[in-house]
Design a protein around this motif. Structure first.
Motif, PDB file in Angstrom:
ATOM      1  N   GLU A   1       0.819  -1.213   0.000  1.00 32.56           N
ATOM      2  CA  GLU A   1       0.000   0.000   0.000  1.00 32.56           C
ATOM      3  C   GLU A   1       0.853   1.263   0.000  1.00 32.56           C
ATOM      4  N   LEU A   2       2.031   1.214   0.617  1.00 32.23           N
ATOM      5  CA  LEU A   2       2.923   2.373   0.607  1.00 32.23           C
ATOM      6  C   LEU A   2       3.537   2.548  -0.787  1.00 32.23           C
ATOM      7  N   GLN A   3       3.854   1.450  -1.442  1.00 27.54           N
ATOM      8  CA  GLN A   3       4.364   1.548  -2.812  1.00 27.54           C
ATOM      9  C   GLN A   3       3.309   2.142  -3.747  1.00 27.54           C
ATOM     10  N   ALA A   4       2.078   1.769  -3.553  1.00 25.70           N
ATOM     11  CA  ALA A   4       1.000   2.328  -4.373  1.00 25.70           C
ATOM     12  C   ALA A   4       0.880   3.830  -4.149  1.00 25.70           C
ATOM     13  N   GLU A   5       1.041   4.262  -2.902  1.00 26.51           N
ATOM     14  CA  GLU A   5       0.991   5.700  -2.611  1.00 26.51           C
ATOM     15  C   GLU A   5       2.159   6.421  -3.271  1.00 26.51           C
ATOM     16  N   THR A   6       3.319   5.796  -3.282  1.00 32.19           N
ATOM     17  CA  THR A   6       4.484   6.404  -3.931  1.00 32.19           C
ATOM     18  C   THR A   6       4.220   6.638  -5.409  1.00 32.19           C
ATOM     19  N   LEU A   7       3.687   5.621  -6.086  1.00 36.09           N
ATOM     20  CA  LEU A   7       3.385   5.774  -7.511  1.00 36.09           C
ATOM     21  C   LEU A   7       2.317   6.837  -7.745  1.00 36.09           C
ATOM     22  N   LYS A   8       1.342   6.913  -6.860  1.00 37.58           N
ATOM     23  CA  LYS A   8       0.313   7.957  -6.989  1.00 37.58           C
ATOM     24  C   LYS A   8       0.935   9.336  -6.843  1.00 37.58           C
ATOM     25  N   THR A   9       1.847   9.481  -5.882  1.00 37.20           N
ATOM     26  CA  THR A   9       2.529  10.758  -5.695  1.00 37.20           C
ATOM     27  C   THR A   9       3.336  11.113  -6.935  1.00 37.20           C
ATOM     28  N   LEU A  10       4.066  10.155  -7.462  1.00 38.61           N
ATOM     29  CA  LEU A  10       4.888  10.408  -8.641  1.00 38.61           C
ATOM     30  C   LEU A  10       4.048  10.744  -9.866  1.00 38.61           C
TER      31      LEU A  10
END
Length: 504
Positions: free
Chosen positions: A128-137
């Motif tokens: 879920e944190l990786q998904a947030e990172t991609l959303k931020t990027l």
């Protein structure tokens, strides 16, 4: 039956079934030769676990291609196939390479200005944190990210990774002769996600911050790991190779000749010649970037006004990926202000180089962007995106620092040009009027004052240029610049830039 097709600069993959007994990573040789007319390209294959062997290829030319495999295992040897390469899809400009000596461009010639960030261990965090990172990027304006293959053990980054990079033996110990396919598949998934966002993945192959034993592999194991990683990832068009984060902190166990050999192994196994660099820790320990296998200078140094010095010393593009980070942690490299990081970006770009972003704000759960990704909490990234937008609309080949012949007298202020556009960044200076570096030839010009923090572009108020008095040291005249045809009136505050564009 129609042939399989793939777009130019996309990834073609062929899979085969072979032995899964013993240790295929050590005992099976597997590669393929891809051919189009008289051109032949060697591509290494790799073992992907459970008896699966794969070959990946990034075609750089349209039309029909064929391939033939070569192996010391009968069932993998002499396999053939053919496929058709179509035109690239919209937005697919190919891999990035060096262009115009000090700059970059995509394979189709589109200029590429790197505006990168760092998130070393983001692919080792919970999904879920990786998904947030991609959303931020997806909404930030970064087009490159530095990221490590290995997990990291460092303050604010002590959690266990999702995957071991190598498999474990019956005693539970890591077996550095057996890469873990699940770990590499996950890495590839995230590299592909970055590709689809238009972001280059700057893959860090080694780093010193380790508690798992990855730093203690033998030279032979290191070499096999580098070759395996290259075989798996080279066909992704958005890959850059960074041999290390802070390589000099590993010199006791990995001497310089070994670092040179890593570069050579990549060259032997990457037919696409992706960009290759290496990153220093101590500011006095730069690798010799003049070596032929280094495509560009990757550097860590807070003193960004030295950018042109590095350009001149190495004769290659300069990317200062760590000019220190915006944040508030105890460590001095991670507690500069957003204003200071933006300031360093402008100086670096207008001295002919490129800079990298990082963010290190204290967090109750130790989720710092620089290590784990997640969300951005600072302010620099917005202003860096503003700078990217400005330059991408004006810069066609790359910014060249202003020289004395450009009516440029000093090293304190940063200025650069590209064709008919000139940028001058005044930085910490706050003059009420400015003329150096402005045109000395009459003509039609659009002149703007840029507030780099408030992200505004305002037409400049043009005034008469002041008399250009010669500089004297006693009876000796040291310099006399040509007179500018006009000057710009300024509000007398820091962090302003001037942009001059000649009309045709």
């Amino acid at each position: 039956m129609s042939k399989q097709s793939v777009s130019k600069w996309d990834l073609f993959e062929a899979s085969f079934i072979g032995p899964d007994t013993g240790n295929p990573y050590l005992g099976v040789g597997f590669e393929a030769f891809f051919k189009q007319n008289s051109r032949v390209v060697r591509v290494p294959g790799f073992y992907d676990g459970a008896g699966a062997y794969r070959i990946r290829f990034m075609p750089d030319n349209e039309g029909e291609w064929t391939y033939t495999t070569i192996s010391n295992i009968a069932e993998l040897d002499g396999q053939t196939g053919a496929f058709v390469v179509k035109a690239p899809a919209k937005g697919n400009h190919g891999p990035v390479h060096v262009a115009n000596q000090f700059h970059f461009a995509y394979a189709d010639g589109t200029p590429y200005l790197p505006f990168g960030t760092t998130s070393y261990a983001w692919t080792h965090q919970p999904p879920e944190l990786q998904a947030e990172t991609l959303k931020t990027l997806s909404t930030a304006r970064f087009n490159k990210i530095r990221m490590a293959v290995f997990p990291k053990d460092y303050p604010f980054n002590v959690n266990e990774p999702l995957f071991d990079i190598f498999e474990r033996d019956d005693e539970g110990e890591l077996d550095f002769d057996r890469p873990n396919p699940a770990a590499f598949r996950h890495l590839e998934t995230q590299v592909a996600a970055l590709r689809d966002l238009g972001i280059e993945a700057d893959i860090i192959i080694f780093h010193p911050y380790d508690r798992w034993g990855y730093c203690d592999m033998s030279a032979a194991q290191d070499y096999r790991y580098v070759a395996y990683l290259t075989a798996r990832l080279a066909a992704f068009r958005n890959v850059w190779w960074s041999l290390a984060n802070e390589y000099d902190f590993l010199l006791n166990s990995k001497p310089m000749a070994q670092w040179d050999r890593y570069f050579q192994i990549i060259e032997e196994n990457d037919p696409y010649r992706h960009l290759k660099s290496i990153h220093n820790g101590d500011v006095k320990a730069n690798y010799d970037h003049r070596k032929p296998w280094v495509s560009h200078v990757c550097i860590q140094n807070w003193d960004v006004k030295r950018t042109q010095e590095w350009r001149d010393a190495y004769g290659k593009p300069v990317v200062n990926d760590e000019p220190e980070y915006e944040g508030n942690i105890l460590l001095s490299w991670g507690n500069i202000s957003a204003e200071e990081l933006v300031h360093r970006f402008w100086i670096t770009l207008l001295r002919g180089g490129y800079a990298g972003h990082g963010e290190t704000f204290m967090h109750p759960d130790d989720i710092l962007w620089w290590a784990k990704g997640g969300a951005l909490h600072g302010e620099a990234w917005k202003r860096i995106g503003f700078l990217r937008d400005l330059l991408e609309q004006d810069v066609k080949t790359g910014l060249t620092p202003l020289a004395p012949s450009d009516n440029w007298p000093w090293s304190r202020v940063s200025g650069a040009s590209d064709g008919d556009v000139v940028y001058i960044y005044l930085g910490e200076h706050q003059p009420a009027i400015w003329a150096p570096g402005l045109p000395t030839e009459p003509g039609d010009y659009d002149v703007d004052v840029i507030d780099t923090w408030n992200m505004t572009v305002t037409p400049a108020r043009i005034v008469d240029a002041p008399a250009n008095h010669p500089t004297r040291h006693g009876a000796q005249v040291r310099s006399r610049r040509p007179d500018a045809v006009f000057a710009v009136e300024l509000p007398g505050k820091p962090h302003l830039a001037i942009r001059v564009r000649r009309r045709h």
